[in-house]
Design a protein around this motif. Structure first.
Motif, PDB file in Angstrom:
ATOM      1  N   MET A 162       0.947  -0.973  -0.203  1.00 15.29           N
ATOM      2  CA  MET A 162       0.159  -0.195   0.379  1.00 15.29           C
ATOM      3  C   MET A 162       0.457   1.507  -0.174  1.00 15.29           C
ATOM      4  N   ALA A 163       1.615   1.183   0.726  1.00 13.13           N
ATOM      5  CA  ALA A 163       2.797   2.508   0.745  1.00 13.13           C
ATOM      6  C   ALA A 163       3.535   2.683  -0.717  1.00 13.13           C
ATOM      7  N   LEU A 164       3.548   1.362  -0.812  1.00  4.59           N
ATOM      8  CA  LEU A 164       4.797   1.290  -2.316  1.00  4.59           C
ATOM      9  C   LEU A 164       3.513   1.948  -3.063  1.00  4.59           C
ATOM     10  N   ASP A 165       2.264   1.403  -3.459  1.00  2.00           N
ATOM     11  CA  ASP A 165       1.424   2.036  -4.517  1.00  2.00           C
ATOM     12  C   ASP A 165       0.791   3.594  -3.887  1.00  2.00           C
ATOM     13  N   LYS A 166       0.594   3.534  -2.839  1.00  3.05           N
ATOM     14  CA  LYS A 166       0.092   5.030  -2.549  1.00  3.05           C
ATOM     15  C   LYS A 166       1.532   5.669  -3.447  1.00  3.05           C
ATOM     16  N   ALA A 167       2.505   6.002  -2.445  1.00  7.01           N
ATOM     17  CA  ALA A 167       3.895   6.938  -3.352  1.00  7.01           C
ATOM     18  C   ALA A 167       3.802   6.626  -4.866  1.00  7.01           C
ATOM     19  N   SER A 209       2.836   9.471 -10.200  1.00 10.22           N
ATOM     20  CA  SER A 209       2.381   9.644 -11.212  1.00 10.22           C
ATOM     21  C   SER A 209       1.610  10.460 -11.242  1.00 10.22           C
ATOM     22  N   PHE A 210       0.595  10.948 -10.955  1.00  5.89           N
ATOM     23  CA  PHE A 210      -0.680  12.318 -11.642  1.00  5.89           C
ATOM     24  C   PHE A 210      -0.121  13.615 -10.981  1.00  5.89           C
ATOM     25  N   GLY A 211       0.525  13.612  -9.693  1.00  6.59           N
ATOM     26  CA  GLY A 211       1.077  15.015  -9.343  1.00  6.59           C
ATOM     27  C   GLY A 211       0.448  15.433  -8.213  1.00  6.59           C
ATOM     28  N   LYS A 212       0.070  14.511  -7.750  1.00  7.06           N
ATOM     29  CA  LYS A 212      -1.934  14.884  -6.673  1.00  7.06           C
ATOM     30  C   LYS A 212      -1.813  13.851  -5.808  1.00  7.06           C
ATOM     31  N   PRO A 213      -2.404  14.777  -4.298  1.00  4.79           N
ATOM     32  CA  PRO A 213      -2.512  14.032  -3.118  1.00  4.79           C
ATOM     33  C   PRO A 213      -3.320  12.421  -3.561  1.00  4.79           C
ATOM     34  N   THR A 214      -3.151  11.420  -3.485  1.00  2.00           N
ATOM     35  CA  THR A 214      -4.066  10.171  -3.434  1.00  2.00           C
ATOM     36  C   THR A 214      -5.131   9.928  -2.869  1.00  2.00           C
ATOM     37  N   HIS A 215      -5.828  10.843  -2.116  1.00  2.00           N
ATOM     38  CA  HIS A 215      -7.326  10.922  -1.744  1.00  2.00           C
ATOM     39  C   HIS A 215      -7.903  11.763  -2.139  1.00  2.00           C
ATOM     40  N   ILE A 216      -8.159  12.315  -2.948  1.00  2.00           N
ATOM     41  CA  ILE A 216      -8.631  12.843  -4.210  1.00  2.00           C
ATOM     42  C   ILE A 216      -9.419  11.906  -5.107  1.00  2.00           C
ATOM     43  N   TRP A 217      -8.240  10.718  -5.324  1.00  2.00           N
ATOM     44  CA  TRP A 217      -8.966  10.167  -5.901  1.00  2.00           C
ATOM     45  C   TRP A 217     -10.422   9.401  -5.838  1.00  2.00           C
ATOM     46  N   GLN A 255     -12.246  10.878  -4.426  1.00  3.21           N
ATOM     47  CA  GLN A 255     -13.948  11.197  -5.209  1.00  3.21           C
ATOM     48  C   GLN A 255     -14.791  10.395  -6.882  1.00  3.21           C
ATOM     49  N   LEU A 256     -13.040  11.468  -6.989  1.00  2.00           N
ATOM     50  CA  LEU A 256     -13.157  11.661  -9.238  1.00  2.00           C
ATOM     51  C   LEU A 256     -12.915   9.949  -9.406  1.00  2.00           C
ATOM     52  N   VAL A 257     -12.819   8.185  -8.601  1.00  2.00           N
ATOM     53  CA  VAL A 257     -13.175   7.372  -9.071  1.00  2.00           C
ATOM     54  C   VAL A 257     -15.193   7.545  -9.063  1.00  2.00           C
ATOM     55  N   GLN A 258     -15.705   8.145  -9.076  1.00  2.00           N
ATOM     56  CA  GLN A 258     -16.845   8.312  -8.355  1.00  2.00           C
ATOM     57  C   GLN A 258     -18.130   8.201  -9.886  1.00  2.00           C
ATOM     58  N   MET A 305     -14.538   8.694 -14.834  1.00  2.00           N
ATOM     59  CA  MET A 305     -12.652   8.232 -14.272  1.00  2.00           C
ATOM     60  C   MET A 305     -12.931   6.898 -13.253  1.00  2.00           C
ATOM     61  N   ALA A 306     -14.493   6.182 -13.550  1.00  2.00           N
ATOM     62  CA  ALA A 306     -14.054   4.919 -12.568  1.00  2.00           C
ATOM     63  C   ALA A 306     -12.540   3.559 -13.545  1.00  2.00           C
ATOM     64  N   PRO A 307     -12.432   3.745 -14.894  1.00  3.86           N
ATOM     65  CA  PRO A 307     -12.336   2.443 -15.233  1.00  3.86           C
ATOM     66  C   PRO A 307     -11.007   2.564 -14.529  1.00  3.86           C
ATOM     67  N   ILE A 308     -10.069   4.006 -13.929  1.00  2.00           N
ATOM     68  CA  ILE A 308      -8.965   4.187 -13.626  1.00  2.00           C
ATOM     69  C   ILE A 308      -8.447   3.484 -12.663  1.00  2.00           C
ATOM     70  N   ALA A 309      -9.185   2.915 -11.780  1.00  2.00           N
ATOM     71  CA  ALA A 309      -9.449   2.760 -10.474  1.00  2.00           C
ATOM     72  C   ALA A 309      -8.560   1.314 -10.623  1.00  2.00           C
ATOM     73  N   SER A 310      -9.080   0.798 -11.363  1.00  2.00           N
ATOM     74  CA  SER A 310      -8.964  -1.233 -11.630  1.00  2.00           C
ATOM     75  C   SER A 310      -7.578  -1.154 -12.178  1.00  2.00           C
ATOM     76  N   ARG A 311      -7.092   0.101 -12.077  1.00  5.14           N
ATOM     77  CA  ARG A 311      -5.558   0.254 -12.205  1.00  5.14           C
ATOM     78  C   ARG A 311      -4.852  -0.886 -11.754  1.00  5.14           C
ATOM     79  N   SER A 312      -3.833  -1.717 -11.549  1.00  4.21           N
ATOM     80  CA  SER A 312      -3.537  -2.973 -10.459  1.00  4.21           C
ATOM     81  C   SER A 312      -2.733  -1.701  -9.190  1.00  4.21           C
ATOM     82  N   ARG A 313      -2.068  -0.884  -9.899  1.00  2.84           N
ATOM     83  CA  ARG A 313      -0.974   0.232  -8.508  1.00  2.84           C
ATOM     84  C   ARG A 313      -1.745   1.506  -8.050  1.00  2.84           C
ATOM     85  N   MET A 314      -3.192   1.378  -9.082  1.00  2.00           N
ATOM     86  CA  MET A 314      -3.981   3.147  -8.650  1.00  2.00           C
ATOM     87  C   MET A 314      -4.546   2.654  -6.719  1.00  2.00           C
ATOM     88  N   VAL A 315      -4.270   3.682  -6.229  1.00  2.00           N
ATOM     89  CA  VAL A 315      -4.591   3.542  -4.879  1.00  2.00           C
ATOM     90  C   VAL A 315      -5.063   5.052  -4.405  1.00  2.00           C
TER      91      VAL A 315
END
Length: 146
Positions: free
Chosen positions: A65-70, A75-83, A85-88, A92-102
């Motif tokens: 989890m730490a590795l994938d959060k970093a 990769s996006f230059g944005k904090p992970t907590h914003i995602w 909301q965005l994947v709702q 944008m929802a398909p991006i959540a299925s990426r294996s390293r996306m947190v």
């Protein structure tokens, strides 16, 4: 430029090992103060592992989890907590299925001189605890919050 160096292969600014280790030390100390068993990772500007630390009692899932959060934050230059909301959004929802996306708090881009020089991932507390500890470590070491 004490916290960053130029990658000779990409000619891109990236975090130094000393700065990465300072972030790890800050995060682990904050975790101990709060009674948390954390894992923390720092990537370089290309999303590759630069440094890693783990409390002796941290759960093994916190490592990935730490590795994938970093990686996500870098990769996006944005904090992970914003995602979260965005994947709702169905677009944008398909991006959540990426294996390293947190899409959970605790990942931040490491920014110096208005450029992303790496990523920081903290895991082991709640999403709020991970996020707050990451923010504090970045602020204490003089990095910009996005």
């Amino acid at each position: 430029m004490k916290n960053m160096t130029r990658d000779p292969y990409k000619n891109k600014a990236t975090i130094t090992l000393d700065a990465a280790n300072a972030l790890i030390k800050s995060v682990l100390k904050a975790g101990e103060t709060q009674g948390l068993h954390l894992s923390v990772s720092v990537t370089d500007a290309g999303g590759h592992l630069q440094a890693f630390g783990r409390h002796d009692l941290a759960a093994f899932l916190t490592v990935d989890m730490a590795l994938d959060k970093a990686w996500t934050a870098c990769s996006f230059g944005k904090p992970t907590h914003i995602w979260n909301q965005l994947v709702q959004d169905p677009h944008m929802a398909p991006i959540a299925s990426r294996s390293r996306m947190v899409a959970v708090g605790g990942g931040y881009p490491i920014i110096a001189n208005h450029q992303v020089i790496g990523g920081l991932g903290v895991s082991g507390g709640t999403h709020e605890q991970d996020r707050t500890i990451a923010e504090q470590a970045l602020t204490d070491l003089g990095f910009e919050l996005s």
